[in-house]
Scaffold this motif. Structure first.
Motif, mmCIF file in Angstrom:
data_model
loop_
_atom_site.group_PDB
_atom_site.id
_atom_site.type_symbol
_atom_site.label_atom_id
_atom_site.label_comp_id
_atom_site.label_asym_id
_atom_site.label_seq_id
_atom_site.Cartn_x
_atom_site.Cartn_y
_atom_site.Cartn_z
ATOM 1 N N LYS A 139 -92.797 58.279 -39.370
ATOM 2 C CA LYS A 139 -92.994 58.755 -37.998
ATOM 3 C C LYS A 139 -92.755 60.183 -37.926
ATOM 4 O O LYS A 139 -93.448 60.931 -37.143
ATOM 5 C CB LYS A 139 -92.471 57.678 -37.226
ATOM 6 C CG LYS A 139 -92.998 56.627 -36.663
ATOM 7 C CD LYS A 139 -92.383 55.680 -35.706
ATOM 8 C CE LYS A 139 -92.812 54.252 -35.526
ATOM 9 N NZ LYS A 139 -92.355 53.443 -34.298
ATOM 10 N N LYS A 140 -91.648 60.639 -38.464
ATOM 11 C CA LYS A 140 -91.144 61.883 -38.239
ATOM 12 C C LYS A 140 -92.009 62.985 -38.934
ATOM 13 O O LYS A 140 -92.451 63.714 -38.212
ATOM 14 C CB LYS A 140 -89.794 62.212 -38.929
ATOM 15 C CG LYS A 140 -89.125 63.640 -38.669
ATOM 16 C CD LYS A 140 -87.759 63.652 -39.207
ATOM 17 C CE LYS A 140 -87.265 64.911 -38.994
ATOM 18 N NZ LYS A 140 -85.895 65.129 -39.569
ATOM 19 N N LYS A 141 -92.572 62.615 -40.032
ATOM 20 C CA LYS A 141 -93.734 63.179 -40.583
ATOM 21 C C LYS A 141 -94.868 63.448 -39.858
ATOM 22 O O LYS A 141 -95.563 64.359 -39.705
ATOM 23 C CB LYS A 141 -94.004 62.997 -42.027
ATOM 24 C CG LYS A 141 -95.095 63.783 -42.984
ATOM 25 C CD LYS A 141 -94.946 63.268 -44.324
ATOM 26 C CE LYS A 141 -96.206 63.945 -44.933
ATOM 27 N NZ LYS A 141 -96.366 63.604 -46.043
ATOM 28 N N ALA A 142 -95.486 62.209 -39.468
ATOM 29 C CA ALA A 142 -96.767 62.099 -38.664
ATOM 30 C C ALA A 142 -96.401 62.787 -37.457
ATOM 31 O O ALA A 142 -97.717 63.545 -37.001
ATOM 32 C CB ALA A 142 -96.810 60.570 -38.291
ATOM 33 N N ALA A 143 -95.327 62.841 -36.942
ATOM 34 C CA ALA A 143 -95.126 63.782 -35.545
ATOM 35 C C ALA A 143 -95.356 65.293 -35.940
ATOM 36 O O ALA A 143 -95.987 65.710 -35.319
ATOM 37 C CB ALA A 143 -93.808 63.683 -34.907
ATOM 38 N N ARG A 144 -94.957 65.725 -37.194
ATOM 39 C CA ARG A 144 -94.981 67.035 -37.619
ATOM 40 C C ARG A 144 -96.414 67.318 -37.908
ATOM 41 O O ARG A 144 -96.897 68.387 -37.162
ATOM 42 C CB ARG A 144 -93.892 67.305 -38.762
ATOM 43 C CG ARG A 144 -94.014 68.739 -38.989
ATOM 44 C CD ARG A 144 -93.269 69.519 -38.118
ATOM 45 N NE ARG A 144 -93.368 71.051 -38.589
ATOM 46 C CZ ARG A 144 -93.241 71.877 -37.658
ATOM 47 N NH1 ARG A 144 -92.916 71.864 -36.466
ATOM 48 N NH2 ARG A 144 -93.135 73.341 -37.900
ATOM 49 N N VAL A 145 -97.308 66.493 -38.384
ATOM 50 C CA VAL A 145 -98.547 66.545 -39.041
ATOM 51 C C VAL A 145 -99.514 66.897 -37.739
ATOM 52 O O VAL A 145 -100.287 67.712 -37.638
ATOM 53 C CB VAL A 145 -98.906 65.708 -39.878
ATOM 54 C CG1 VAL A 145 -100.438 65.815 -40.201
ATOM 55 C CG2 VAL A 145 -98.270 65.854 -41.010
ATOM 56 N N ALA A 146 -99.139 65.998 -36.778
ATOM 57 C CA ALA A 146 -99.986 65.738 -35.625
ATOM 58 C C ALA A 146 -99.728 66.958 -34.876
ATOM 59 O O ALA A 146 -100.718 67.736 -34.108
ATOM 60 C CB ALA A 146 -99.908 64.526 -34.866
ATOM 61 N N PHE A 147 -98.501 67.453 -34.471
ATOM 62 C CA PHE A 147 -98.341 68.394 -33.721
ATOM 63 C C PHE A 147 -98.891 69.791 -34.272
ATOM 64 O O PHE A 147 -99.467 70.627 -33.447
ATOM 65 C CB PHE A 147 -96.550 68.673 -33.875
ATOM 66 C CG PHE A 147 -95.973 69.967 -33.126
ATOM 67 C CD1 PHE A 147 -95.852 70.311 -31.832
ATOM 68 C CD2 PHE A 147 -95.989 70.942 -34.267
ATOM 69 C CE1 PHE A 147 -95.556 71.587 -31.256
ATOM 70 C CE2 PHE A 147 -95.179 72.440 -33.360
ATOM 71 C CZ PHE A 147 -95.391 72.348 -32.122
#
Length: 173
Positions: A139-147
């Motif tokens: 989720k942390k990685k997903a948040a960064r990629v989406a951001f």
């Protein structure tokens, strides 16, 4: 003689584009900060108020308006007499038509932005919203990629709009 299908396609392109870019700016200028504020408010409803009720609906319109914008733009390139799909996506090389270069730059930026929506933002948002199972690390990685993809689209939106508007208003590159 007016080609009403061309006129309707262009208006569909404008309306879907306004929806897409409007939601892009909403996510980057409003929702991101609102979730951060909700996370820091111990007496507030928390970010679930946004993540559970607003974000899924906004993301639905965001991704589908992106696709409709791109498809209606492609249709316009293929049917408007002054353009061609091949000419636009090859930036008018060999065609001696500067408007193809201008509209082509906008089309390429829009294509990159569409890719970001469907390949980077949406799959990662599904993890963040709990539509897809993900560990806290994922989720942390997903948040960064989406951001990053969303901020990239925000930055690309201005030159994309300049090229799109410039092609039909005589601002040629």
């Amino acid at each position: 003689m007016i080609d009403f299908t061309l006129v309707l396609d262009r208006w569909l392109h404008f309306l879907a584009g306004i929806t897409w870019i409007g939601l892009l700016y909403y996510f980057n200028l409003v929702q991101t900060q609102a979730v951060a504020t909700a996370n820091n408010d111990p007496q507030g409803p928390g970010p679930a108020a946004i993540s559970k009720y607003v974000a899924p609906r906004a993301l639905f319109f965001f991704r589908w308006s992106a696709l409709v914008t791109w498809l209606s733009g492609l249709t316009y390139l293929g049917t408007a007499p002054q353009y061609s799909i091949h000419g636009a996506f090859t930036l008018g090389v060999g065609a001696h038509n500067p408007s193809l270069t201008t509209i082509g730059m906008g089309a390429w930026l829009g294509t990159i932005m569409l890719f970001n929506v469907w390949v980077l933002i949406w799959p990662n948002q599904k993890k963040l919203l709990g539509f897809v199972e993900a560990t806290p690390e994922k989720k942390k990685k997903a948040a960064r990629v989406a951001f990053l993809a969303s901020r990239t689209n925000t930055m690309l939106s201005l030159p994309m709009l300049l090229f799109m508007g410039g092609a039909s208003h005589g601002l040629l590159f």
